[in-house]
Scaffold this active site. Structure first.
Site, PDB file in Angstrom:
ATOM      1  N   GLU A  46      27.098  53.645  33.837  1.00  0.00           N
ATOM      2  CA  GLU A  46      26.010  53.927  34.772  1.00  0.00           C
ATOM      3  C   GLU A  46      24.652  53.667  34.119  1.00  0.00           C
ATOM      4  O   GLU A  46      23.734  53.127  34.763  1.00  0.00           O
ATOM      5  CB  GLU A  46      26.071  55.388  35.245  1.00  0.00           C
ATOM      6  N   CYS A  69      29.550  61.611  34.354  1.00  0.00           N
ATOM      7  CA  CYS A  69      29.579  62.786  33.468  1.00  0.00           C
ATOM      8  C   CYS A  69      28.387  63.685  33.748  1.00  0.00           C
ATOM      9  O   CYS A  69      27.311  63.243  34.155  1.00  0.00           O
ATOM     10  CB  CYS A  69      29.608  62.356  32.006  1.00  0.00           C
ATOM     11  N   CYS A  78      25.128  61.241  32.936  1.00  0.00           N
ATOM     12  CA  CYS A  78      24.915  60.135  33.864  1.00  0.00           C
ATOM     13  C   CYS A  78      24.450  60.636  35.231  1.00  0.00           C
ATOM     14  O   CYS A  78      23.754  59.924  35.954  1.00  0.00           O
ATOM     15  CB  CYS A  78      26.191  59.313  34.002  1.00  0.00           C
ATOM     16  N   SER A 162      63.267  33.882  13.284  1.00  0.00           N
ATOM     17  CA  SER A 162      62.653  34.391  14.512  1.00  0.00           C
ATOM     18  C   SER A 162      61.364  33.681  14.899  1.00  0.00           C
ATOM     19  O   SER A 162      60.793  33.988  15.953  1.00  0.00           O
ATOM     20  CB  SER A 162      62.360  35.889  14.358  1.00  0.00           C
ATOM     21  N   TRP A 164      59.464  30.294  16.019  1.00  0.00           N
ATOM     22  CA  TRP A 164      58.967  31.195  17.060  1.00  0.00           C
ATOM     23  C   TRP A 164      59.906  31.061  18.247  1.00  0.00           C
ATOM     24  O   TRP A 164      60.242  29.951  18.645  1.00  0.00           O
ATOM     25  CB  TRP A 164      57.538  30.849  17.457  1.00  0.00           C
ATOM     26  N   THR A 190      59.694  46.603  10.632  1.00  0.00           N
ATOM     27  CA  THR A 190      59.042  45.351  11.026  1.00  0.00           C
ATOM     28  C   THR A 190      58.054  44.900   9.962  1.00  0.00           C
ATOM     29  O   THR A 190      57.936  43.701   9.663  1.00  0.00           O
ATOM     30  CB  THR A 190      58.320  45.528  12.378  1.00  0.00           C
ATOM     31  N   GLY A 280      59.591  47.393  15.740  1.00  0.00           N
ATOM     32  CA  GLY A 280      60.826  46.718  16.040  1.00  0.00           C
ATOM     33  C   GLY A 280      61.766  47.467  16.983  1.00  0.00           C
ATOM     34  O   GLY A 280      61.382  48.414  17.679  1.00  0.00           O
ATOM     35  N   LEU A 283      62.127  51.475  16.723  1.00  0.00           N
ATOM     36  CA  LEU A 283      60.973  52.200  17.264  1.00  0.00           C
ATOM     37  C   LEU A 283      60.913  52.043  18.774  1.00  0.00           C
ATOM     38  O   LEU A 283      60.688  53.026  19.502  1.00  0.00           O
ATOM     39  CB  LEU A 283      59.682  51.688  16.625  1.00  0.00           C
TER      40      LEU A 283
END
Length: 346
Positions: A46, A69, A78, A162, A164, A190, A280, A283
């Protein structure tokens, strides 16, 4: 309001712990001011829009993606700026759940004689501000899980090759996604296997997201790229073990006790609102099993690797199909030679 929402998204990943707000000021059918929350969270949307509008803000309508706010912080409220500018109407998408605001901004504007309209494009705004609200109400950030895999869901061959699986356009899209999040997160395995940098590249000079590793601090290699560059790009380790091996590396300790939900609470306490998880498999599976993934983004290549390849997810112990985490398809698009698909938690 849709324009204000698009402006607000420019701040995603750069303004935490503040919400990424957009604001458009219209007078006599013309846009006279535009703004979005600036890097670091200030100035607010704002304030930026009003400064651009100047005297033309008098009698205008301000479209704001979140309730203005009302509390004093490093900058004045604001609401006071809007009142001082003598706008005639404020149109807002959502009420702010922050207890310091939570309807008080609307009340103050109305008390000053300003018309207040709420709920415009509320569903879209709720999605854009989801990380801000989750941090306030559930003490965790919004989590996006990215999976890039072959057509049959593999991320590497039997030999571990891996790079790509997906093409350069998909990888560039991933960099843009990193940029729209406060932090990029991976598991310790990873880091050991791929030694990633997790930075945003080829998109100009940008503020890098915080890099987060989940795993034992003692098992993060001292010569990993993330460690060697930690003094240039913020790098945190979420761990439960002794942090001593990582001392004096520039890496910040984020110690937690308990499960991944407790780990996410630590990130929320530090102000993180949006996390982009890139694996990876262990997780990713744990986040899904704990119900902590809000959005899935998949990049699927037209390659087929076979069952002896490395799967994109570790075991989750799902016995019944009804127990599997479910997501609703939001968008599908072709990115180079690959397909990108976006899903949100049902």
């Amino acid at each position: 309001m849709r324009h204000a929402l698009s402006l607000g998204r420019r701040g995603q990943g750069r303004v935490w712990p503040n919400p990424a707000v957009g604001c458009v000021i219209v007078n006599d059918g013309r846009i006279v001011g535009r703004g979005w929350t600036q890097p670091g969270g200030r100035p607010h949307a704002e304030t930026v829009a009003l400064a651009q509008a100047g005297d033309r803000a008098k009698g205008a309508t301000a479209y704001v993606t979140l309730e203005p706010c009302v509390h004093h912080g490093q900058t004045p409220p604001c609401t006071q700026a809007l009142i001082a500018a003598q706008v005639a109407c404020v149109v807002s998408a959502l009420q702010d759940d922050d207890p310091r605001v939570n309807g008080k901004g609307f009340q103050q504007l109305a008390a000053a004689g300003i018309e207040v309209v709420t709920g415009v494009c509320a569903d879209t705004a709720a999605q854009d501000h989801a990380g801000f609200f989750l941090r306030l109400n559930e003490q965790r950030p919004f989590v996006t899980l990215k999976l890039a895999s072959s057509f049959d869901g593999r991320i590497a061959t039997v030999t571990g090759d891996s790079q790509w699986i997906t093409g350069p356009q998909a990888r560039r899209a991933v960099h843009a996604l990193r940029l729209s999040h406060d932090a990029v997160m991976v598991g310790g395995a990873t880091v050991r296997a791929d030694d990633p940098s997790l930075t945003v590249r080829d998109l100009g000079a940008v503020a890098q997201p915080t890099r987060i590793v989940v795993g034992q601090a003692a098992r993060v290699p001292a010569d990993a790229q993330l460690v060697r560059t930690a003094r240039q790009t913020p790098t945190w380790v979420l761990h439960q073990d002794d942090f001593a091996p990582m001392a004096d590396t520039g890496v910040m300790s984020c110690r937690y006790t308990g499960d991944l939900r407790a780990a996410m609470a630590v990130l929320a306490q530090k102000g993180i609102t949006r996390v982009f998880c890139e694996g990876g498999g262990s997780l990713a599976a744990s986040l899904l099993a704990e119900g902590l993934v809000d959005e899935l983004i998949g990049f699927t290549a037209g390659a087929v690797i076979g069952s002896d390849g490395l799967p994109s997810l570790a075991t989750m112990g799902v016995a019944a199909l009804s127990d599997a985490p479910r997501f609703a398809l939001v968008d599908t698009q072709v990115v180079g030679g690959d397909v990108m698909h976006r899903w949100r938690r049902s």
